[in-house]
Write an enzyme that holds these catalytic residues in place. Structure first.
Site, mmCIF file in Angstrom:
data_model
loop_
_atom_site.group_PDB
_atom_site.id
_atom_site.type_symbol
_atom_site.label_atom_id
_atom_site.label_comp_id
_atom_site.label_asym_id
_atom_site.label_seq_id
_atom_site.Cartn_x
_atom_site.Cartn_y
_atom_site.Cartn_z
ATOM 1 N N SER A 1 1.870 2.778 6.893
ATOM 2 C CA SER A 1 3.311 2.824 6.133
ATOM 3 C C SER A 1 3.287 4.209 5.485
ATOM 4 O O SER A 1 4.197 4.656 4.712
ATOM 5 C CB SER A 1 3.113 1.729 5.020
ATOM 6 N N GLU B 1 1.001 -9.058 -11.046
ATOM 7 C CA GLU B 1 -0.394 -9.398 -10.344
ATOM 8 C C GLU B 1 -1.277 -8.411 -10.401
ATOM 9 O O GLU B 1 -1.146 -7.054 -10.261
ATOM 10 C CB GLU B 1 0.128 -9.846 -8.988
HETATM 11 ZN ZN LIG Z 1 0.586 -2.895 7.643
#
Ligand SMILES: [Zn+2]
Length: 507
Positions: free
Chosen positions: A118, A293
């Site tokens: 990513s 979170e």
């Molecule tokens: Zn991934």
């Protein structure tokens, strides 16, 4: 007659044109063809395309949705899943953004990998430049994990260009907001894993590289981001602090970056649970940090179980647009469905599909808030996964179920069997934790639609991997028509730059 729903027509304005065309067709085609609802819906869709006008105006606002790991097979399966949840057969359903007028295919390879992660993919989409795996908005002249090598190789992002123009900016992710996809929009780092100061190498500290959470709060572009919502709270808190959900902070430098946020920016607020999020006064808040979170936010399938409560991706998107739209100069907003990817890595299709539907809902929420005359909306993905939809299941067969083939007008009651004599699911993975050394497990009597079910895979791996095939781009609003055919992933930046007049090239 089969009781199978046809494609729903949402193209009313084109109906008259389509009827004229079909009257002409009736002279040369049999009634059984021209009176078919498939034929008529197709004609209506084409008439709408003929009537379509390009919006070449300026995009005052840009909203960029990224489904992390949302490959084409994920879209198809999620579309069927959403349709079946609504009591339909599912195949005819469309996710919110699948109705957008323009689309293209995006090639996702990075400078050094056929199948990317990513970091270089978001760098390509947000800066116009492909880079190497693991690196965030620094060029491939840098060496991964080497701070000094990245100096002078920083790439300016679309978000930073928007800040320079005095626009408001925001990022939202269901993953940690220091994770690769959101981080590439505001941070520059030769190592995606430098999320808190404790992750920095001695070389990075010596040469003055800052961790990603620090960069968001202290090295922010322009007058700072107006909205940052997602997970990753522990990366912003000192390791001497325990947060409201019982997790320890990760920072060794003693910085409480949530406090710094409210110090650094005017009319700034920090929230960490649903109640505080709901109570935010949009009119009186100009910089909103929400960290729901310690690490990633819950999967949509598990969100209602969270003790402190977490907003949905659609709720975060709605609130962000309300806040960003206060700026007359417009805004840039990036929204990531960050956990589609994680569920796929776990070989768990149910959660991946549920999170894809949540992203579709977030796009729908945005469509309800913006004017498409001045707002460009793009929906794409950073990369795909090894996720497949296969076999010959009957129309309407439960997408998470075992393959049952058609039997005349119905779905066969017996599951189809493979060459090994065992039943199999429609959904599977080429690799991942669902693979076994040796014979496949017999799925007869197994509830494959259970949210925790792990689909079978071919190659055993602890974590299923990304895949290298193209992903889709969908767009609507000014400049959306520029998405055509097959493009390199970095072209997405150039469309935003052109349509939004962000200050770079005129093309
Ligand atoms: Zn991934």
């Amino acid at each position: 007659m089969k009781k199978i729903p046809q494609v729903m027509s949402t193209l009313g304005c084109a109906v008259a044109t389509a009827l004229v065309a079909m009257a002409a067709d009736a002279a040369v085609l049999p009634d059984t063809q021209t009176q078919s609802s498939w034929y008529q819906d197709g004609a209506t869709a084409l008439a709408a395309k003929v009537a379509q006008a390009r919006n070449t105006g300026a995009a005052k606002n840009i909203i960029f949705f990224v489904g992390d790991g949302m490959g084409v097979s994920t879209l198809t399966a999620a579309r069927i899943y959403q349709g079946q949840q609504a009591g339909q057969t599912g195949e005819e359903n469309r996710l919110s953004f699948e109705t957008f007028p323009y689309s293209a295919l995006s090639k996702t390879y990075s400078v050094n990998q056929q199948t990317p992660d990513s970091a270089p993919t978001m760098t390509a989409m947000i800066t116009g430049v492909k880079t190497e795996d693991g690196m965030l908005s620094v060029s491939a002249d840098s060496i991964r994990g080497n701070c000094l090598s990245s100096k002078g190789n920083e790439l300016k992002t679309a978000l930073e260009l928007a800040e320079d123009l005095g626009k408001s900016t925001g990022i939202i992710s269901t993953a940690r907001i220091t994770h690769a996809t959101p981080a590439a929009t505001y941070a520059h780092s030769p190592e995606r894993d430098w999320e808190a100061d404790g992750n920095l190498s001695a070389e990075a500290v010596a040469n003055g590289c800052h961790d990603i959470a620090y960069q968001l709060v202290n090295d922010a572009p322009g007058d700072g981001l107006e909205v940052a919502l997602g997970g990753g709270r522990s990366y912003f808190l000192p390791n001497t602090v325990t947060d409201g959900e019982g997790a320890k902070g990760k920072r060794k430098d003693g910085n409480d970056l949530t406090a710094k946020w409210t110090e650094n920016f005017t009319n700034a607020a920090y929230v960490w649970n649903q109640e505080q999020f709901d109570a935010i006064d949009v009119a009186g808040t100009d910089h909103l940090l929400g960290l729901f979170e310690p690490s990633h936010m819950q999967y949509e399938a598990d969100r209602s179980d969270d003790s402190a409560g977490e907003p949905s991706l659609a709720e975060m998107t709605s609130k962000a647009i309300d806040l960003l739209a206060k700026n007359d100069k417009g805004y840039f907003l990036m929204v990531e469905g960050g956990r589609i990817d994680h569920a796929h890595h776990a070989g768990n299709a149910a959660r991946a599909l549920e999170d894809t539907v949540a992203l579709s809902d977030a796009v729908q929420a945005a469509l309800g808030k913006v004017n498409l005359e001045d707002t460009l909306i793009i929906v794409s993905a950073d990369h795909s996964h090894t996720f497949t939809i296969a076999g010959y299941p009957a129309r309407g067969n439960p997408i998470l179920g075992l393959v049952h083939e058609p039997n005349d007008e119905a779905i066969d009651t017996d599951a189809a069997t493979a060459a090994d004599g065992l039943p199999y699911t429609t959904l599977g993975y080429a690799n991942g934790p669902g693979a076994k050394n040796g014979a496949r497990v017999d799925l007869a009597g197994v509830d494959t639609t259970d949210v925790d079910f792990m689909q079978q895979a071919q190659v055993p791996m602890g974590s299923e991997t990304h895949a290298a095939e193209d992903v889709a781009i969908y767009a609507t609003g000014p400049g959306a028509y520029l998405f055509q055919g097959s493009v390199e992933q970095n072209v997405i930046f150039h469309v935003m730059n052109q349509a939004g007049a962000l200050g770079g090239s005129k093309y």
